[in-house]
Design a protein around this motif. Structure first.
Motif, PDB file in Angstrom:
ATOM      1  N   THR A 225       0.859  -1.173   0.000  1.00 47.04           N
ATOM      2  CA  THR A 225       0.000   0.000   0.000  1.00 47.04           C
ATOM      3  C   THR A 225       0.897   1.225   0.000  1.00 47.04           C
ATOM      4  O   THR A 225       1.866   1.287   0.767  1.00 47.04           O
ATOM      5  CB  THR A 225      -0.916   0.024   1.238  1.00 47.04           C
ATOM      6  N   VAL A 226       0.599   2.194  -0.859  1.00 44.88           N
ATOM      7  CA  VAL A 226       1.397   3.411  -0.988  1.00 44.88           C
ATOM      8  C   VAL A 226       0.585   4.580  -0.442  1.00 44.88           C
ATOM      9  O   VAL A 226      -0.596   4.731  -0.775  1.00 44.88           O
ATOM     10  CB  VAL A 226       1.792   3.657  -2.458  1.00 44.88           C
ATOM     11  N   SER A 227       1.217   5.424   0.381  1.00 42.87           N
ATOM     12  CA  SER A 227       0.493   6.488   1.074  1.00 42.87           C
ATOM     13  C   SER A 227      -0.050   7.558   0.142  1.00 42.87           C
ATOM     14  O   SER A 227      -1.047   8.203   0.450  1.00 42.87           O
ATOM     15  CB  SER A 227       1.401   7.149   2.122  1.00 42.87           C
ATOM     16  N   GLN A 228       0.578   7.762  -1.017  1.00 43.87           N
ATOM     17  CA  GLN A 228       0.131   8.785  -1.966  1.00 43.87           C
ATOM     18  C   GLN A 228       0.593   8.385  -3.355  1.00 43.87           C
ATOM     19  O   GLN A 228       1.706   7.884  -3.525  1.00 43.87           O
ATOM     20  CB  GLN A 228       0.703  10.155  -1.591  1.00 43.87           C
ATOM     21  N   THR A 229      -0.249   8.624  -4.353  1.00 43.97           N
ATOM     22  CA  THR A 229       0.101   8.211  -5.716  1.00 43.97           C
ATOM     23  C   THR A 229      -0.006   9.335  -6.734  1.00 43.97           C
ATOM     24  O   THR A 229       0.262   9.114  -7.918  1.00 43.97           O
ATOM     25  CB  THR A 229      -0.789   7.038  -6.177  1.00 43.97           C
ATOM     26  N   SER A 230      -0.397  10.533  -6.334  1.00 48.35           N
ATOM     27  CA  SER A 230      -0.509  11.662  -7.254  1.00 48.35           C
ATOM     28  C   SER A 230       0.263  12.843  -6.686  1.00 48.35           C
ATOM     29  O   SER A 230       0.081  13.201  -5.513  1.00 48.35           O
ATOM     30  CB  SER A 230      -1.976  12.041  -7.454  1.00 48.35           C
ATOM     31  N   PHE A 231       1.117  13.469  -7.533  1.00 47.08           N
ATOM     32  CA  PHE A 231       2.026  14.505  -7.066  1.00 47.08           C
ATOM     33  C   PHE A 231       2.116  15.647  -8.073  1.00 47.08           C
ATOM     34  O   PHE A 231       1.846  15.463  -9.260  1.00 47.08           O
ATOM     35  CB  PHE A 231       3.435  13.923  -6.862  1.00 47.08           C
ATOM     36  N   PRO A 232       2.562  16.832  -7.620  1.00 46.59           N
ATOM     37  CA  PRO A 232       2.896  17.899  -8.566  1.00 46.59           C
ATOM     38  C   PRO A 232       4.063  17.473  -9.456  1.00 46.59           C
ATOM     39  O   PRO A 232       4.831  16.572  -9.101  1.00 46.59           O
ATOM     40  CB  PRO A 232       3.295  19.061  -7.642  1.00 46.59           C
TER      41      PRO A 232
ATOM     42  N   GLU B  93       8.291  12.438  -0.320  1.00 50.67           N
ATOM     43  CA  GLU B  93       8.497  11.177   0.389  1.00 50.67           C
ATOM     44  C   GLU B  93       7.165  10.450   0.524  1.00 50.67           C
ATOM     45  O   GLU B  93       6.164  11.027   0.949  1.00 50.67           O
ATOM     46  CB  GLU B  93       9.092  11.433   1.770  1.00 50.67           C
ATOM     47  N   VAL B  94       7.153   9.182   0.140  1.00 47.04           N
ATOM     48  CA  VAL B  94       5.956   8.364   0.288  1.00 47.04           C
ATOM     49  C   VAL B  94       6.264   7.203   1.223  1.00 47.04           C
ATOM     50  O   VAL B  94       7.403   6.738   1.299  1.00 47.04           O
ATOM     51  CB  VAL B  94       5.447   7.819  -1.062  1.00 47.04           C
ATOM     52  N   THR B  95       5.239   6.762   1.915  1.00 46.17           N
ATOM     53  CA  THR B  95       5.366   5.603   2.793  1.00 46.17           C
ATOM     54  C   THR B  95       4.820   4.382   2.077  1.00 46.17           C
ATOM     55  O   THR B  95       3.714   4.409   1.533  1.00 46.17           O
ATOM     56  CB  THR B  95       4.599   5.827   4.102  1.00 46.17           C
ATOM     57  N   VAL B  96       5.603   3.319   2.076  1.00 47.22           N
ATOM     58  CA  VAL B  96       5.196   2.061   1.451  1.00 47.22           C
ATOM     59  C   VAL B  96       5.063   1.016   2.546  1.00 47.22           C
ATOM     60  O   VAL B  96       6.009   0.768   3.295  1.00 47.22           O
ATOM     61  CB  VAL B  96       6.213   1.592   0.397  1.00 47.22           C
TER      62      VAL B  96
ATOM     63  N   GLY C 286      13.550  -3.162 -19.208  1.00 50.06           N
ATOM     64  CA  GLY C 286      13.182  -1.756 -19.163  1.00 50.06           C
ATOM     65  C   GLY C 286      12.830  -1.288 -17.774  1.00 50.06           C
ATOM     66  O   GLY C 286      11.810  -0.623 -17.564  1.00 50.06           O
ATOM     67  N   ARG C 287      13.665  -1.636 -16.778  1.00 52.16           N
ATOM     68  CA  ARG C 287      13.429  -1.220 -15.399  1.00 52.16           C
ATOM     69  C   ARG C 287      14.479  -0.173 -15.010  1.00 52.16           C
ATOM     70  O   ARG C 287      15.647  -0.492 -14.803  1.00 52.16           O
ATOM     71  CB  ARG C 287      13.511  -2.421 -14.457  1.00 52.16           C
ATOM     72  N   GLU C 288      14.055   1.078 -14.904  1.00 47.78           N
ATOM     73  CA  GLU C 288      14.942   2.158 -14.505  1.00 47.78           C
ATOM     74  C   GLU C 288      14.614   2.564 -13.071  1.00 47.78           C
ATOM     75  O   GLU C 288      13.536   3.083 -12.786  1.00 47.78           O
ATOM     76  CB  GLU C 288      14.792   3.362 -15.442  1.00 47.78           C
ATOM     77  N   VAL C 289      15.542   2.289 -12.154  1.00 51.24           N
ATOM     78  CA  VAL C 289      15.323   2.509 -10.731  1.00 51.24           C
ATOM     79  C   VAL C 289      15.824   3.897 -10.328  1.00 51.24           C
ATOM     80  O   VAL C 289      16.945   4.288 -10.661  1.00 51.24           O
ATOM     81  CB  VAL C 289      16.044   1.429  -9.904  1.00 51.24           C
ATOM     82  N   VAL C 290      14.987   4.649  -9.602  1.00 50.19           N
ATOM     83  CA  VAL C 290      15.352   5.967  -9.101  1.00 50.19           C
ATOM     84  C   VAL C 290      15.679   5.913  -7.614  1.00 50.19           C
ATOM     85  O   VAL C 290      16.691   6.444  -7.164  1.00 50.19           O
ATOM     86  CB  VAL C 290      14.216   6.979  -9.363  1.00 50.19           C
ATOM     87  N   ASP C 291      14.835   5.291  -6.822  1.00 54.03           N
ATOM     88  CA  ASP C 291      15.087   5.112  -5.390  1.00 54.03           C
ATOM     89  C   ASP C 291      14.691   3.692  -5.017  1.00 54.03           C
ATOM     90  O   ASP C 291      13.675   3.182  -5.517  1.00 54.03           O
ATOM     91  CB  ASP C 291      14.288   6.129  -4.568  1.00 54.03           C
ATOM     92  N   GLN C 292      15.477   3.055  -4.154  1.00 54.63           N
ATOM     93  CA  GLN C 292      15.290   1.627  -3.894  1.00 54.63           C
ATOM     94  C   GLN C 292      15.540   1.277  -2.436  1.00 54.63           C
ATOM     95  O   GLN C 292      16.431   1.814  -1.797  1.00 54.63           O
ATOM     96  CB  GLN C 292      16.238   0.807  -4.776  1.00 54.63           C
ATOM     97  N   LYS C 293      14.710   0.347  -1.913  1.00 56.07           N
ATOM     98  CA  LYS C 293      14.941  -0.306  -0.638  1.00 56.07           C
ATOM     99  C   LYS C 293      14.942  -1.818  -0.881  1.00 56.07           C
ATOM    100  O   LYS C 293      14.401  -2.303  -1.877  1.00 56.07           O
ATOM    101  CB  LYS C 293      13.860   0.069   0.384  1.00 56.07           C
TER     102      LYS C 293
ATOM    103  N   ASN D 200       5.900 -12.216   9.515  1.00 56.31           N
ATOM    104  CA  ASN D 200       4.831 -12.319   8.524  1.00 56.31           C
ATOM    105  C   ASN D 200       5.216 -11.711   7.175  1.00 56.31           C
ATOM    106  O   ASN D 200       4.407 -11.694   6.257  1.00 56.31           O
ATOM    107  CB  ASN D 200       3.572 -11.621   9.042  1.00 56.31           C
ATOM    108  N   GLY D 201       6.432 -11.214   7.082  1.00 54.62           N
ATOM    109  CA  GLY D 201       6.852 -10.562   5.849  1.00 54.62           C
ATOM    110  C   GLY D 201       6.297  -9.161   5.714  1.00 54.62           C
ATOM    111  O   GLY D 201       6.215  -8.622   4.606  1.00 54.62           O
ATOM    112  N   ASP D 202       5.945  -8.541   6.837  1.00 53.48           N
ATOM    113  CA  ASP D 202       5.398  -7.182   6.816  1.00 53.48           C
ATOM    114  C   ASP D 202       6.515  -6.155   7.003  1.00 53.48           C
ATOM    115  O   ASP D 202       7.480  -6.400   7.724  1.00 53.48           O
ATOM    116  CB  ASP D 202       4.363  -6.994   7.924  1.00 53.48           C
ATOM    117  N   PHE D 203       6.352  -4.991   6.396  1.00 54.07           N
ATOM    118  CA  PHE D 203       7.355  -3.938   6.526  1.00 54.07           C
ATOM    119  C   PHE D 203       6.723  -2.584   6.258  1.00 54.07           C
ATOM    120  O   PHE D 203       5.649  -2.475   5.655  1.00 54.07           O
ATOM    121  CB  PHE D 203       8.512  -4.150   5.545  1.00 54.07           C
ATOM    122  N   THR D 204       7.406  -1.531   6.696  1.00 57.58           N
ATOM    123  CA  THR D 204       7.057  -0.156   6.363  1.00 57.58           C
ATOM    124  C   THR D 204       8.349   0.583   6.044  1.00 57.58           C
ATOM    125  O   THR D 204       9.323   0.488   6.796  1.00 57.58           O
ATOM    126  CB  THR D 204       6.336   0.554   7.518  1.00 57.58           C
TER     127      THR D 204
END
Length: 228
Positions: A69-76, A82-85, A128-135, A160-164
């Motif tokens: 789940t992504v905290s926000q998906t629309s931006f200027p 910063e988004v929370t995943v 065709g995977r161009e990564v900008v920021d990664q965890k 449980n394989g859960d993360f934030t």
């Protein structure tokens, strides 16, 4: 019962109507955002309206297997954000890395913001995977590998394989990596492993009005209709 027991002033009637309409508007406005983000959380009770009734509108269908789940998906279009995943189900113990630094250890999953082609999934021979920021999310035992200890990219999952975690979203940074592709938050297996259930895609858009602005407009319309 006396007449004074049931009589309400015009101001009182307007307040009651406005409160009911606002609660209904909040429920309607919240539902599309929750569905778009794949949220399974029901809305809390608003005023005197039961949470069960609103939850039936806002709750997205249950998802089997790993999901985010992504905290926000629309931006200027300009700026960094910063988004929370939040993820769940990334705990398959059979996925052992095939390359350093996780050879023989649980390979975990990459969680990235980037610009990906339509056919990007490793399980489907996509590219065709161009990564900008990664965890890199993984169990504690994998995070303790000598080359990973202290890495700011490593995020430990629970049993449980859960993360934030958080990612930085930027249209300019993504466009610098590729002129084509889809902006989004993506997950896929790490450490050289190919595992289709770990492959998820959440599209990101730029330059669109946020949900907060739409809700403010709704509240303003209610005040105009019923009076302040």
């Amino acid at each position: 019962m006396t007449d004074t027991a049931v009589r309400q002033s015009p101001a009182r009637r307007r307040a009651v109507l406005a409160g009911s309409a606002l609660a209904l508007a909040l429920g309607i406005a919240a539902a599309p955002g929750a569905a778009a983000q794949g949220s399974s959380d029901a809305l809390p009770a608003l005023g005197g309206i039961s949470s069960g009734a609103l939850g039936e509108v806002a709750q997205a269908p249950a998802v089997d297997g790993p999901s985010i789940t992504v905290s926000q998906t629309s931006f200027p279009e300009e700026g960094e954000f910063e988004v929370t995943v939040t993820g769940t189900g990334f705990n398959d113990p059979t996925l052992l890395g095939t390359r350093p630094p996780v050879i023989g250890l649980n390979a975990g999953a990459y969680v990235v913001f980037g610009k990906f082609a339509d056919e990007w999934k490793p399980s489907e021979s996509g590219a065709g995977r161009e990564v900008v920021d990664q965890k890199w999310v993984m169990p504690q035992a994998s995070a303790d590998a000598p080359m990973l200890v202290g890495s700011p990219q490593v995020v430990v999952v629970d049993e449980n394989g859960d993360f934030t975690t958080t990612l930085t979203v930027s249209k300019a940074a993504a466009d610098a990596e590729s002129e084509t592709g889809n902006y989004g938050i993506y997950t896929f297996a790490g450490g050289g492993v190919v595992h289709a259930p770990y492959e998820t895609e959440t599209r990101i858009t730029f330059g669109q009005q946020s949900g907060t602005g739409s809700l403010a407009g709704t509240i303003g319309s209610i005040e105009t209709l019923f009076g302040s």
